[in-house]
Design a protein around this motif. Structure first.
Motif, PDB file in Angstrom:
ATOM      1  N   SER A  93      -5.868   3.374  -1.987  1.00 47.22           N
ATOM      2  CA  SER A  93      -6.582   2.683  -0.899  1.00 47.22           C
ATOM      3  C   SER A  93      -7.728   1.850  -1.439  1.00 47.22           C
ATOM      4  O   SER A  93      -7.954   0.735  -0.971  1.00 47.22           O
ATOM      5  CB  SER A  93      -7.142   3.644   0.150  1.00 47.22           C
ATOM      6  OG  SER A  93      -6.567   4.886   0.090  1.00 47.22           O
ATOM      7  N   VAL A  94      -8.458   2.410  -2.413  1.00 50.32           N
ATOM      8  CA  VAL A  94      -9.589   1.646  -2.954  1.00 50.32           C
ATOM      9  C   VAL A  94      -9.079   0.374  -3.617  1.00 50.32           C
ATOM     10  O   VAL A  94      -9.618  -0.715  -3.413  1.00 50.32           O
ATOM     11  CB  VAL A  94     -10.409   2.495  -3.956  1.00 50.32           C
ATOM     12  CG1 VAL A  94     -11.416   1.627  -4.680  1.00 50.32           C
ATOM     13  CG2 VAL A  94     -11.119   3.606  -3.221  1.00 50.32           C
ATOM     14  N   ALA A 109      -6.347  -1.274  -2.954  1.00 51.49           N
ATOM     15  CA  ALA A 109      -5.891  -2.231  -1.943  1.00 51.49           C
ATOM     16  C   ALA A 109      -7.085  -2.940  -1.312  1.00 51.49           C
ATOM     17  O   ALA A 109      -7.085  -4.166  -1.160  1.00 51.49           O
ATOM     18  CB  ALA A 109      -5.070  -1.508  -0.880  1.00 51.49           C
ATOM     19  N   GLY A 110      -8.125  -2.167  -0.957  1.00 49.22           N
ATOM     20  CA  GLY A 110      -9.304  -2.771  -0.346  1.00 49.22           C
ATOM     21  C   GLY A 110      -9.947  -3.788  -1.281  1.00 49.22           C
ATOM     22  O   GLY A 110     -10.323  -4.886  -0.883  1.00 49.22           O
ATOM     23  N   ASN A 141     -11.145   3.581   4.846  1.00 49.48           N
ATOM     24  CA  ASN A 141     -11.174   4.636   3.839  1.00 49.48           C
ATOM     25  C   ASN A 141     -11.465   4.059   2.451  1.00 49.48           C
ATOM     26  O   ASN A 141     -12.439   4.428   1.785  1.00 49.48           O
ATOM     27  CB  ASN A 141      -9.807   5.352   3.870  1.00 49.48           C
ATOM     28  CG  ASN A 141      -9.763   6.539   2.967  1.00 49.48           C
ATOM     29  OD1 ASN A 141     -10.809   7.090   2.659  1.00 49.48           O
ATOM     30  ND2 ASN A 141      -8.578   6.923   2.531  1.00 49.48           N
ATOM     31  N   GLY A 142     -10.637   3.094   2.029  1.00 49.25           N
ATOM     32  CA  GLY A 142     -10.835   2.492   0.720  1.00 49.25           C
ATOM     33  C   GLY A 142     -12.117   1.688   0.658  1.00 49.25           C
ATOM     34  O   GLY A 142     -12.834   1.715  -0.346  1.00 49.25           O
ATOM     35  N   LEU A 171       0.835  -1.204   0.000  1.00 47.70           N
ATOM     36  CA  LEU A 171       0.000   0.000   0.000  1.00 47.70           C
ATOM     37  C   LEU A 171       0.866   1.250   0.000  1.00 47.70           C
ATOM     38  O   LEU A 171       0.620   2.197  -0.765  1.00 47.70           O
ATOM     39  CB  LEU A 171      -0.910  -0.021   1.235  1.00 47.70           C
ATOM     40  CG  LEU A 171      -1.896   1.130   1.366  1.00 47.70           C
ATOM     41  CD1 LEU A 171      -2.904   1.093   0.233  1.00 47.70           C
ATOM     42  CD2 LEU A 171      -2.624   1.069   2.696  1.00 47.70           C
ATOM     43  N   LEU A 211      -6.536   2.884   6.320  1.00 49.80           N
ATOM     44  CA  LEU A 211      -6.338   3.355   4.941  1.00 49.80           C
ATOM     45  C   LEU A 211      -7.047   2.472   3.924  1.00 49.80           C
ATOM     46  O   LEU A 211      -7.852   2.955   3.121  1.00 49.80           O
ATOM     47  CB  LEU A 211      -4.838   3.408   4.619  1.00 49.80           C
ATOM     48  CG  LEU A 211      -4.067   4.535   5.292  1.00 49.80           C
ATOM     49  CD1 LEU A 211      -2.585   4.321   5.129  1.00 49.80           C
ATOM     50  CD2 LEU A 211      -4.501   5.876   4.709  1.00 49.80           C
ATOM     51  N   ALA A 212      -6.739   1.180   3.960  1.00 50.76           N
ATOM     52  CA  ALA A 212      -7.257   0.321   2.898  1.00 50.76           C
ATOM     53  C   ALA A 212      -8.672  -0.131   3.174  1.00 50.76           C
ATOM     54  O   ALA A 212      -9.493  -0.212   2.270  1.00 50.76           O
ATOM     55  CB  ALA A 212      -6.346  -0.885   2.721  1.00 50.76           C
ATOM     56  N   MET A 213      -8.964  -0.445   4.438  1.00 51.70           N
ATOM     57  CA  MET A 213     -10.222  -1.131   4.695  1.00 51.70           C
ATOM     58  C   MET A 213     -11.346  -0.171   5.072  1.00 51.70           C
ATOM     59  O   MET A 213     -12.493  -0.382   4.688  1.00 51.70           O
ATOM     60  CB  MET A 213     -10.013  -2.196   5.766  1.00 51.70           C
ATOM     61  CG  MET A 213      -9.048  -3.287   5.289  1.00 51.70           C
ATOM     62  SD  MET A 213      -8.480  -4.366   6.580  1.00 51.70           S
ATOM     63  CE  MET A 213      -9.910  -5.416   6.798  1.00 51.70           C
TER      64      MET A 213
END
Lengths: 435, 173
Positions: A45-46, A48-49, B109-110, A32, B105-107
């Motif tokens: 971030s999107v 990665a999620g 926010n993203g 990330l 950040l990833a979970m």
């Protein structure tokens, strides 16, 4: 992309691993952060999620919780004990008898379940008293168990091969499963050879057990048949194309559940505990798979695999030397890292190089899994080693010395697997699963 | 206060694990149904593949959040094990912050942005918005943060002197 971003990825990742950050977090967070360097924060971030979810969104992966569940049921369902008795019937009268029984039981247990650690625990617990009775050195006994338990990761069903299938982009699970038999059995045989010579030198188990009567023998076989039937039903079904690996795994759960009910060794509350334990192990594995799918995206993005392959090919373009280099790197990595994360990280890096040099994907799978199997039995970080020691109560430092001869021979076998593709490929070819 | 937190954690553990256990049983049921409907009913079900994949995503992430509470994730703890107790606590706090940073950040926010984008994307077989599936990201991130904070509180205010040692040894898994 320039080299520096790829280098950052490697540095950040190694730094976090060294500072005891959980491997899955180290994988995901380093990727990330590297994505932040080149992409807008929100986009990174999107992505990665999304990768975290889509990485585990695969029907094949579902086989993992099922095989873990089936293994856990067998572990506490009296199946291990019956397999050990069966193994005793087959190899119980050679020098170092109980050592061979242990190795063969690990192989049999591996042939019905997909986990090395479950085998080390279940079989180790069952044979430990017999080792003691026959006067074996405790650290040698533990080393035998630890060195041979990874056979189950090659002999199908195998969770490691399923992980490989997913991370390599859909290599056929059926072909991988069939291919796993020969390397798995070779691994077991290598351990047996070492155990044979050490046992003969130290005079272990020279007082041979009397030959069991036919009646006893038949009863042992009869008791083992339902457990071994699992191999025919599940693996036969998967190879024959009756059902997918995931469906086969589900059948394995139902089969072992019914078996345990018949043996009356499992209550409903035990079953509930087993479900929860399975959820935990599944959580570890799936989170790792999801995290590493972020990393493989970031790696593809930074071009790290091609940088590494250019570097390796610039050292030499001789396949023999490249394969040696890969094996040495993997052996070192395997000493520090558990099998699943190492498989997830290094398959995308090494597989393109191997394919470029003309290696078959199935052959590559056998090489990398066999290699990393040695790693889970070796210090400083070896899951099987820790479990094996805690089951037998032997001291880790002493077991480490006892396990060295096994490792040496296993590395020899690894070379055989690496340079003789026929060993990995002839069975799947025979079944027409690859051309 | 600390005993309240302890009870809170126990409840959360129980709730999460039971939920995951139920998912596992449902998964076995769904895939069994898939085989059964194909071979016995000769009418392959269309939705079991999708529903089991979605359940597995939820299972994986919820199981993972639970394991953050137990320090159950694989880690190479050679360095952490060789530190003095004080340094050990400091290192664990830094690791906790890194975990929370990733979760946020990833979970969160993203994940929330992703939910917004996929609310109108309908899954092919079950006809549910994909946003619900991605909803697990912020949910499990929240749980991860709660567990990490609870772990740090336990480390800073050990109720029994032995507890810090216990945490140490459970790490070795």
């Amino acid at each position: 992309m320039d080299i520096s971003v790829g280098a950052w990825l490697l540095c950040l990742f190694s730094l976090m691993i060294a500072f005891s950050v959980p491997i899955a977090v180290a994988i995901a967070l380093s990727s990330l952060l590297v994505m932040f360097m080149v992409l807008p924060v929100q986009v990174a971030s999107v992505t990665a999620g999304q990768k975290l979810v889509t990485g585990v969104d695969s029907f094949s992966l579902l086989a993992i919780p099922f095989f873990v569940l089936a293994g856990n049921i067998m572990n506490s369902g009296g199946i291990a004990e019956r397999l050990v008795n069966f193994a005793k019937l087959l190899v119980g009268r050679m020098p170092g008898s109980i050592a061979h029984v242990n190795i063969l039981s690990n192989m049999l247990f591996g042939a019905v379940s997909g986990s090395a650690v479950a085998a080390a625990a279940a079989v180790g617990k069952t044979v430990a008293p017999q080792f003691e009775k026959d006067g074996y050195d405790k650290s040698f006994a533990t080393a035998v168990n630890v060195a041979s338990c990874p056979t189950g990761l090659l002999i199908p069903p195998s969770n490691s091969l399923i992980v490989f299938s997913v991370v390599s982009g859909g290599t056929s699970v059926a072909a991988l499963f069939v291919a796993g038999y020969v390397p798995g059995i070779l691994m077991g045989l290598s351990c047996m050879i070492v155990a044979y010579f050490i046992a003969r030198k130290r005079g272990y188990g020279s007082q041979a057990d009397s030959c069991p009567s036919l009646k006893v023998a038949l009863r042992v076989v009869w008791q083992a048949i339902p457990s071994l039937g699992l191999i025919v039903v599940v693996i036969g079904g998967i190879i024959g194309g009756v059902f997918t690996a995931t469906e086969g795994a589900c059948i394995a759960v139902l089969y072992s559940f019914c078996l345990s009910l018949c043996y009356r060794s499992l209550s409903m509350s035990d079953m509930w505990i087993i479900c929860k334990e399975t959820a935990e192990i599944t959580g570890i594995m799936l989170f790792l798979v999801g995290a590493s799918s972020i990393m493989s995206w970031a790696m593809a993005f930074t071009g790290l695999p091609s940088i590494i392959s250019d570097w390796m090919l610039s050292v030499s373009d001789n396949p023999i030397i490249i394969f040696i280099m890969m094996n040495i790197i993997l052996l070192i990595i395997g000493m520090f890292m558990d099998l699943t994360p190492a498989l997830l990280i290094f398959t995308p890096i090494f597989m393109p190089i191997a394919l470029q040099l003309g290696m078959h994907p199935i052959h590559f799978a056998m090489m990398i899994v066999f290699n990393l199997c040695i790693g889970i039995a070796t210090p400083p970080v070896g899951t099987a080693l820790f479990v094996g020691c805690s089951v037998s109560g032997a001291r880790i430092e002493r077991v480490i010395r006892a396990i060295l001869p096994f490792c040496a021979v296993l590395i020899g076998t690894l070379m055989l697997i690496t340079y003789v593709p026929w060993l990995s490929l002839f069975l799947p070819r025979m079944f027409g699963l690859i051309n | 206060m600390l005993s309240f937190l302890k009870k809170f954690r126990a409840c959360l553990d129980q709730l999460l694990l039971s939920f995951c256990g139920v998912i596992i049983i449902l998964l076995v049921a769904a895939v069994s149904w898939q085989v059964f409907s194909r071979y016995i009913l000769n009418n392959p079900s269309t939705f079991t593949d999708e529903i089991s994949r979605f359940m597995m995503i939820w299972l994986g992430l919820l199981g993972a959040s639970f394991l953050f509470g137990k320090n159950g994730h694989l880690a190479i703890t050679l360095l952490a094990d060789s530190l003095s107790p004080k340094m050990y606590v400091a290192l664990q706090i830094v690791i906790g912050i890194l975990v929370i940073a990733f979760a946020y950040l990833a979970m969160i926010n993203g994940g929330i942005a992703l939910m917004g984008r996929t609310m109108f994307q309908i899954s092919p077989a079950l006809r549910i918005p994909m946003g619900y599936v991605y909803g697990i990201l912020p949910l499990s991130a929240l749980l991860i943060c709660i567990y990490v904070v609870l772990n740090i509180i336990d480390l800073l205010f050990p109720q029994h002197p032995a507890e810090a040692l216990n945490n140490n040894s459970s790490e070795e898994k």
